[in-house]
Scaffold this active site. Sequence first.
Site, PDB file in Angstrom:
ATOM      1  N   ASN A 153       5.498  61.850  -9.501  1.00  0.00           N
ATOM      2  CA  ASN A 153       5.256  60.524 -10.073  1.00  0.00           C
ATOM      3  C   ASN A 153       6.203  60.133 -11.209  1.00  0.00           C
ATOM      4  O   ASN A 153       6.372  58.950 -11.481  1.00  0.00           O
ATOM      5  CB  ASN A 153       3.794  60.366 -10.490  1.00  0.00           C
ATOM      6  CG  ASN A 153       3.344  61.393 -11.494  1.00  0.00           C
ATOM      7  OD1 ASN A 153       3.898  62.482 -11.563  1.00  0.00           O
ATOM      8  ND2 ASN A 153       2.341  61.065 -12.282  1.00  0.00           N
ATOM      9  N   GLY A 229       0.874  68.498 -12.252  1.00  0.00           N
ATOM     10  CA  GLY A 229       0.483  68.106 -10.908  1.00  0.00           C
ATOM     11  C   GLY A 229      -1.024  68.051 -10.782  1.00  0.00           C
ATOM     12  O   GLY A 229      -1.720  67.739 -11.761  1.00  0.00           O
ATOM     13  N   SER A 230      -1.512  68.386  -9.606  1.00  0.00           N
ATOM     14  CA  SER A 230      -2.946  68.228  -9.346  1.00  0.00           C
ATOM     15  C   SER A 230      -3.755  69.383  -9.940  1.00  0.00           C
ATOM     16  O   SER A 230      -3.227  70.466 -10.207  1.00  0.00           O
ATOM     17  CB  SER A 230      -3.184  68.149  -7.847  1.00  0.00           C
ATOM     18  OG  SER A 230      -2.834  69.378  -7.246  1.00  0.00           O
ATOM     19  N   GLY A 234      -2.782  73.338  -9.998  1.00  0.00           N
ATOM     20  CA  GLY A 234      -2.648  73.847 -11.363  1.00  0.00           C
ATOM     21  C   GLY A 234      -3.545  75.047 -11.611  1.00  0.00           C
ATOM     22  O   GLY A 234      -3.115  76.060 -12.165  1.00  0.00           O
ATOM     23  N   CYS A 285      -0.853  60.053 -14.471  1.00  0.00           N
ATOM     24  CA  CYS A 285      -1.999  60.901 -14.821  1.00  0.00           C
ATOM     25  C   CYS A 285      -2.778  60.278 -15.981  1.00  0.00           C
ATOM     26  O   CYS A 285      -3.939  60.604 -16.200  1.00  0.00           O
ATOM     27  CB  CYS A 285      -1.554  62.311 -15.137  1.00  0.00           C
ATOM     28  SG  CYS A 285      -0.165  62.399 -16.239  1.00  0.00           S
TER      29      CYS A 285
HETATM   30  P1  NDP Z   1       0.513  69.068  -6.240  1.00  0.00           P
HETATM   31  O1  NDP Z   1      -0.237  69.554  -7.406  1.00  0.00           O
HETATM   32  O2  NDP Z   1       0.206  69.666  -4.929  1.00  0.00           O
HETATM   33  O3  NDP Z   1       2.079  69.265  -6.476  1.00  0.00           O
HETATM   34  C1  NDP Z   1       2.696  69.340  -7.745  1.00  0.00           C
HETATM   35  C2  NDP Z   1       3.827  70.340  -7.654  1.00  0.00           C
HETATM   36  O4  NDP Z   1       3.311  71.638  -7.342  1.00  0.00           O
HETATM   37  C3  NDP Z   1       4.822  70.015  -6.531  1.00  0.00           C
HETATM   38  O5  NDP Z   1       6.118  70.364  -6.946  1.00  0.00           O
HETATM   39  C4  NDP Z   1       4.339  70.913  -5.427  1.00  0.00           C
HETATM   40  O6  NDP Z   1       5.292  71.176  -4.433  1.00  0.00           O
HETATM   41  C5  NDP Z   1       3.959  72.152  -6.203  1.00  0.00           C
HETATM   42  N1  NDP Z   1       3.099  73.068  -5.475  1.00  0.00           N
HETATM   43  C6  NDP Z   1       2.215  72.766  -4.494  1.00  0.00           C
HETATM   44  N2  NDP Z   1       1.591  73.886  -4.069  1.00  0.00           N
HETATM   45  C7  NDP Z   1       2.085  74.917  -4.794  1.00  0.00           C
HETATM   46  C8  NDP Z   1       1.839  76.309  -4.839  1.00  0.00           C
HETATM   47  N3  NDP Z   1       0.952  76.882  -4.029  1.00  0.00           N
HETATM   48  N4  NDP Z   1       2.518  77.064  -5.714  1.00  0.00           N
HETATM   49  C9  NDP Z   1       3.426  76.512  -6.540  1.00  0.00           C
HETATM   50  N5  NDP Z   1       3.712  75.192  -6.549  1.00  0.00           N
HETATM   51  C10 NDP Z   1       3.036  74.392  -5.701  1.00  0.00           C
HETATM   52  O7  NDP Z   1       0.412  67.531  -6.164  1.00  0.00           O
HETATM   53  P2  NDP Z   1       0.942  66.572  -5.007  1.00  0.00           P
HETATM   54  O8  NDP Z   1       2.312  66.154  -5.361  1.00  0.00           O
HETATM   55  O9  NDP Z   1       0.774  67.169  -3.652  1.00  0.00           O
HETATM   56  O10 NDP Z   1      -0.096  65.404  -5.144  1.00  0.00           O
HETATM   57  C11 NDP Z   1      -1.439  65.608  -4.742  1.00  0.00           C
HETATM   58  C12 NDP Z   1      -2.380  64.959  -5.689  1.00  0.00           C
HETATM   59  O11 NDP Z   1      -2.217  65.529  -6.984  1.00  0.00           O
HETATM   60  C13 NDP Z   1      -2.131  63.496  -5.927  1.00  0.00           C
HETATM   61  O12 NDP Z   1      -2.700  62.714  -4.968  1.00  0.00           O
HETATM   62  C14 NDP Z   1      -2.725  63.304  -7.275  1.00  0.00           C
HETATM   63  O13 NDP Z   1      -4.091  63.119  -7.170  1.00  0.00           O
HETATM   64  C15 NDP Z   1      -2.459  64.583  -7.968  1.00  0.00           C
HETATM   65  N6  NDP Z   1      -1.297  64.535  -8.866  1.00  0.00           N
HETATM   66  C16 NDP Z   1      -1.520  64.448 -10.189  1.00  0.00           C
HETATM   67  C17 NDP Z   1      -0.479  64.380 -11.059  1.00  0.00           C
HETATM   68  C18 NDP Z   1      -0.711  64.277 -12.507  1.00  0.00           C
HETATM   69  O14 NDP Z   1       0.232  64.127 -13.260  1.00  0.00           O
HETATM   70  N7  NDP Z   1      -1.937  64.344 -12.942  1.00  0.00           N
HETATM   71  C19 NDP Z   1       0.920  64.378 -10.609  1.00  0.00           C
HETATM   72  C20 NDP Z   1       1.052  64.482  -9.181  1.00  0.00           C
HETATM   73  C21 NDP Z   1      -0.025  64.569  -8.370  1.00  0.00           C
HETATM   74  P3  NDP Z   1       5.398  70.200  -3.150  1.00  0.00           P
HETATM   75  O15 NDP Z   1       6.066  68.996  -3.619  1.00  0.00           O
HETATM   76  O16 NDP Z   1       6.192  70.952  -2.174  1.00  0.00           O
HETATM   77  O17 NDP Z   1       4.000  69.960  -2.671  1.00  0.00           O
END
Ligand code: NDP
Length: 483
Positions: A153, A229-230, A234, A285
Amino acid sequence: MSIIDNQYPNYINGDWVLGAKAQPNVNPSDVADVVGLYSQADVAQTEAAIDAAYDAFPAWSTSTIQRRFDILDAVGSAILARKDEFGRLLSREEGKPLAEGIGEAARAGYIFKFFAGEALRIEGQHLGSVRPGVDIDVTREPLGVIGMITPWNFPIAIPAWKIAPALAFGNCVVLKPADIVPGCAWEIAKLLHEAGLPKGVFNLVMGRGSVVGETIVNSPKVTAISFTGSVATGRSIGAKSFATGKKVQLEMGGKNPLVVLDDAALPVAVDVALNGSFFSTGQRCTASSRLIVTEGIHDKFVEALAEKLQALKIDHALKAGTEMGPAASEAQLEQDLNYVEIARQEGGKVVCGGERLNRDTEGFYLSPALITETAPAMRINREEVFGPVASVVRVKTYEEALAVANDTEFGLSSGICTSSLKYATHFKRHAQAGMVMINLPTAGVDYHVPFGGRKGSSYGPREQGRYAAEFYTTVKTTYQAAP
Ligand code: NDP
């Protein structure tokens, strides 16, 4: 030459390395527009990046603060000089309107410049001892290799606010950007290379979280992980980091409340909600996804906000006049629409929006949704949607509004619109959140002050500002016999 065979490669140990595979970076405003083909690293390449960072650490951690300043300052200047170009790239790969993309790119430039200065200001303490003939020094030292995992994002600002402090304080970095938006992170890698950063100090490995991210999190050579991230990802990274003894910093979701009291200036409250809940397609977020409104202003507020939402220009992120772009991906669009349906089934009233839109180009467009008649216990008020979807909870008093605002497992940002000094001051003191906004949108923060939350939103020390030192350094206490 850094683009190889028409592909954007990984950056490992100072070299541009093609991935085992490559993936198109697709424009969410126009799926026919491919931003570029970006490498996907495999486990072996990720391990090579970690090894390179590990080997580069002894020299970089003892490099002069002048050298670190020069490199970070040069990168900051380069980003600012090219903010329009990077903002355009950002809007193309992520979908936020161009003005927001350029604004985020400029912010990344200022972050590098801020931390260039912080490199010069690394502080310690000299203290006396309770024992005679002893001196004490408390100093800060870098940690080692920092693994960084970033979301889609904020494709340039979030990598910037992790990379810049890590390097300023003498750490080495392995960055995995979100799979769907590698473009801006790749440009930062190029700028760091051009600024003369020694090989191995910074490494970019693009690809899937389940491959690249997991390898970083599980590596014994990585000392610390900074993740945004999510919540689900996390928490699982947190558990694995603990198991392997890593320091960890997690910035996760929010279900941020905006309280609107009867005494609020209506136009201010409506603009604050419009911006905080819906700009950047609600994909922040810190977005105010819960609007908690006292009954005296409720109907007027809902009517005025719905009117603005219906007039919002939703289109291609690069089109002049666009106020809201598409969702970042098909999966995110489906999640948004699914939550509108969940809210409807729970008894919420969809006042406007929540529908897929067609535009001249094929993209992930939807109309911003405002949902009234919701109760705090509904899923729409408890789970992060991460889209242009805001629910309204009607309350009777300020006290009830505060209680509803705090009734969440999250605690990132919390806002209030009021003209009452008494309520504003009370809210500032009692809102259970890392950031409080008064008559301002819950989203939109400065780069020189701490960023982060409480409860389920965050874990570990704050990011940004001078507080970044808490995560990116470790403290050493030295006792020395006085001569
Ligand atoms: P994720 O938490 O899945 O992804 C964030 C990062 O973590 C990405 O770089 C992702 O890689 C990586 N990741 C995913 N799985 C693993 C793992 N097992 N080990 C290490 N790293 C990992 O979020 P998404 O981007 O898939 O979004 C999903 C939901 O998360 C959104 O719909 C939203 O609700 C929430 N979100 C919240 C954010 C915030 O700032 N609060 C920011 C983004 C998302 P990859 O890109 O390959 O999946």
